[in-house]
Design a protein around this motif. Structure first.
Motif, short mmCIF file in Angstrom:
data_model
loop_
_atom_site.label_atom_id
_atom_site.label_comp_id
_atom_site.label_asym_id
_atom_site.label_seq_id
_atom_site.Cartn_x
_atom_site.Cartn_y
_atom_site.Cartn_z
N TYR A 169 124.74 -51.31 40.15
CA TYR A 169 124.30 -50.51 39.24
C TYR A 169 122.87 -51.41 38.91
CZ TYR A 169 128.39 -47.99 38.17
OH TYR A 169 129.53 -47.30 38.34
N ALA A 170 121.73 -50.75 38.94
CA ALA A 170 120.21 -51.30 38.48
C ALA A 170 119.96 -50.89 37.11
CB ALA A 170 119.44 -50.91 39.71
N MET A 171 119.47 -51.91 36.42
CA MET A 171 119.33 -51.53 34.91
C MET A 171 117.79 -51.91 34.75
SD MET A 171 122.39 -52.95 32.49
CE MET A 171 121.78 -52.44 30.99
N ALA A 172 117.07 -51.26 33.85
CA ALA A 172 115.61 -51.43 33.48
C ALA A 172 115.71 -50.81 32.04
CB ALA A 172 114.64 -50.73 34.30
N GLN A 173 114.96 -51.79 31.26
CA GLN A 173 114.97 -51.29 29.73
C GLN A 173 116.19 -50.72 29.05
OE1 GLN A 173 111.44 -48.59 29.96
NE2 GLN A 173 109.91 -50.49 30.19
N GLY A 174 117.24 -51.28 29.28
CA GLY A 174 118.40 -50.94 28.73
C GLY A 174 119.33 -49.87 29.22
N ARG A 175 118.95 -49.43 30.40
CA ARG A 175 119.42 -48.20 30.74
C ARG A 175 119.64 -48.15 32.26
NH1 ARG A 175 119.37 -43.90 27.26
NH2 ARG A 175 117.88 -44.31 25.46
N VAL A 176 120.51 -47.50 32.88
CA VAL A 176 121.11 -47.53 34.27
C VAL A 176 120.15 -46.66 35.02
CG1 VAL A 176 122.56 -47.15 36.17
CG2 VAL A 176 123.31 -48.33 34.26
N VAL A 177 119.21 -47.35 36.01
CA VAL A 177 118.12 -46.45 36.57
C VAL A 177 118.55 -45.88 38.04
CG1 VAL A 177 116.30 -47.34 35.33
CG2 VAL A 177 116.95 -48.35 37.50
N ALA A 178 119.46 -46.55 38.73
CA ALA A 178 119.93 -46.10 39.96
C ALA A 178 121.51 -46.96 40.06
CB ALA A 178 119.21 -46.86 40.96
N ALA A 179 122.55 -46.13 40.73
CA ALA A 179 123.52 -46.50 40.92
C ALA A 179 124.29 -46.20 42.11
CB ALA A 179 124.69 -46.08 39.83
N GLY A 180 125.17 -46.74 42.89
CA GLY A 180 125.75 -46.17 44.18
C GLY A 180 126.09 -47.43 45.08
N PRO A 181 126.03 -47.14 46.26
CA PRO A 181 126.43 -48.14 47.52
C PRO A 181 125.10 -48.95 47.61
CG PRO A 181 126.70 -45.86 48.32
CD PRO A 181 126.13 -45.56 46.95
N THR A 182 125.53 -50.29 47.87
CA THR A 182 124.59 -51.19 47.70
C THR A 182 123.31 -51.21 48.38
OG1 THR A 182 126.24 -52.90 47.35
CG2 THR A 182 124.07 -53.84 48.03
N ALA A 183 123.25 -50.76 49.56
CA ALA A 183 122.13 -50.67 50.58
C ALA A 183 121.21 -49.52 49.98
CB ALA A 183 122.40 -50.08 51.82
N ALA A 184 121.86 -48.53 49.46
CA ALA A 184 121.19 -47.22 49.00
C ALA A 184 120.42 -47.52 47.59
CB ALA A 184 121.94 -46.06 48.71
N VAL A 185 121.30 -48.38 46.63
CA VAL A 185 120.55 -48.67 45.52
C VAL A 185 119.33 -49.83 46.02
CG1 VAL A 185 120.81 -49.87 43.37
CG2 VAL A 185 122.31 -48.27 44.00
N LEU A 186 119.56 -50.93 46.66
CA LEU A 186 118.57 -51.56 46.91
C LEU A 186 117.26 -51.20 47.62
CD1 LEU A 186 120.74 -54.93 48.03
CD2 LEU A 186 119.69 -54.30 45.90
N ALA A 187 117.46 -49.97 48.25
CA ALA A 187 116.41 -49.49 48.93
C ALA A 187 115.63 -48.36 48.10
CB ALA A 187 116.67 -48.47 50.29
N ASP A 188 115.99 -48.29 46.62
CA ASP A 188 115.66 -47.32 46.07
C ASP A 188 114.18 -47.89 45.54
OD1 ASP A 188 115.15 -45.74 43.60
OD2 ASP A 188 117.14 -44.90 43.61
#
Length: 260
Positions: free
Chosen positions: A230-249
């Motif tokens: 789960y990736a957060m920015a400014q208090g909110r989740v901006v992306a979530a999912g399998p690790t490779a997909a989120v890190l590539a977002d």
């Protein structure tokens, strides 16, 4: 110094820890405000048993505040926190510990005047009302051995280097026999060998059914260790999912200082 790396679930031919059941942490719409600032803005998150879930994002994204809401040191203004299906939103931190939730801190928190073993024993005793004194001792010894700390058991914690203290804190959290483990930058201050031990231990715990949620800034470690992110920015989740997909977002790269 820590002993050589070994499989965390096997020592002397026998199982180290039993299978963890009912491990699941669910976060639904959690909000936390400080004055007019919304530090956490409606976060949904699931950390299932048997998986390692990572929470990433830049400084100030709200990760530590969210962890405080999950651990019970801060009460959310809205939303729910469920531990194994039970709503624990209104429960104090010590009651969540007794139900099987443990955490570590970004800033190392140990008792410097106590021995390494006594620091770890504190974690085992937090659930003493549900286990015998002998079990407290066994869990303490197992946690020390798991992180290669047995040889330092009688040494004062206050004279140990940062990497050892990080392992002491991890051992203390594990000694209580949690179902859900919250880890705030667990690899900070560890050398390569200690990080390797940490990775092996966390994988072994997940294999036995524990739910692990960690905050981590090391992208390579997240990629190696986490099943989902789960990736957060400014208090909110901006992306979530399998690790490779989120890190590539691209949104994650932009928010996380340009790191993939």
């Amino acid at each position: 110094m820590p002993t050589p790396l070994h499989r965390p679930d096997v020592e002397d031919g026998g199982p180290r820890w039993g299978v963890v059941r009912g491990a699941r942490l669910t976060v639904r719409g959690v909000v936390r405000r400080y004055g007019g600032i919304e530090a956490v803005g409606g976060v949904d998150l699931v950390a299932p048993g048997g998986r390692i879930t990572a929470l990433i994002g830049p400084n100030g994204a709200g990760k530590s505040t969210l962890f405080d809401c999950l651990a019970g040191t801060v009460r959310p203004d809205a939303g729910r926190v469920l531990l194994g299906g039970r709503d624990v939103t209104a429960l104090a931190a010590h009651r969540r510990v007794r139900l099987g939730l443990a955490r570590t801190f970004q800033q190392i928190a140990v008792f410097p005047t106590l021995s390494v073993a006594d620091n770890v024993r504190v974690g085992a005793e937090q659930r003493r009302g549900r286990v015998a004194a002998r079990t407290v001792l066994e869990r303490t010894e197992r946690a020390l051995g798991l992180f290669g700390l047995s040889g330092l058991a009688d040494e004062p914690a206050g004279v140990q280097p940062t990497g050892v203290l990080r392992l002491v804190e991890l051992a203390r959290a594990l000694a209580g026999g949690p179902r859900v483990l919250l880890l705030d930058e667990p690899a900070a201050g560890l050398d390569a060998a200690q990080t390797g031990r940490l990775v092996a231990v966390l994988r072994g715990l997940a294999e036995r059914g524990m739910a692990l949620l960690l905050v981590e800034h090391d992208a390579e470690l997240v990629a190696e260790l986490a099943d989902s992110v789960y990736a957060m920015a400014q208090g909110r989740v901006v992306a979530a999912g399998p690790t490779a997909a989120v890190l590539a977002d691209a949104r994650v790269a932009e928010a996380w200082g340009g790191r993939p």
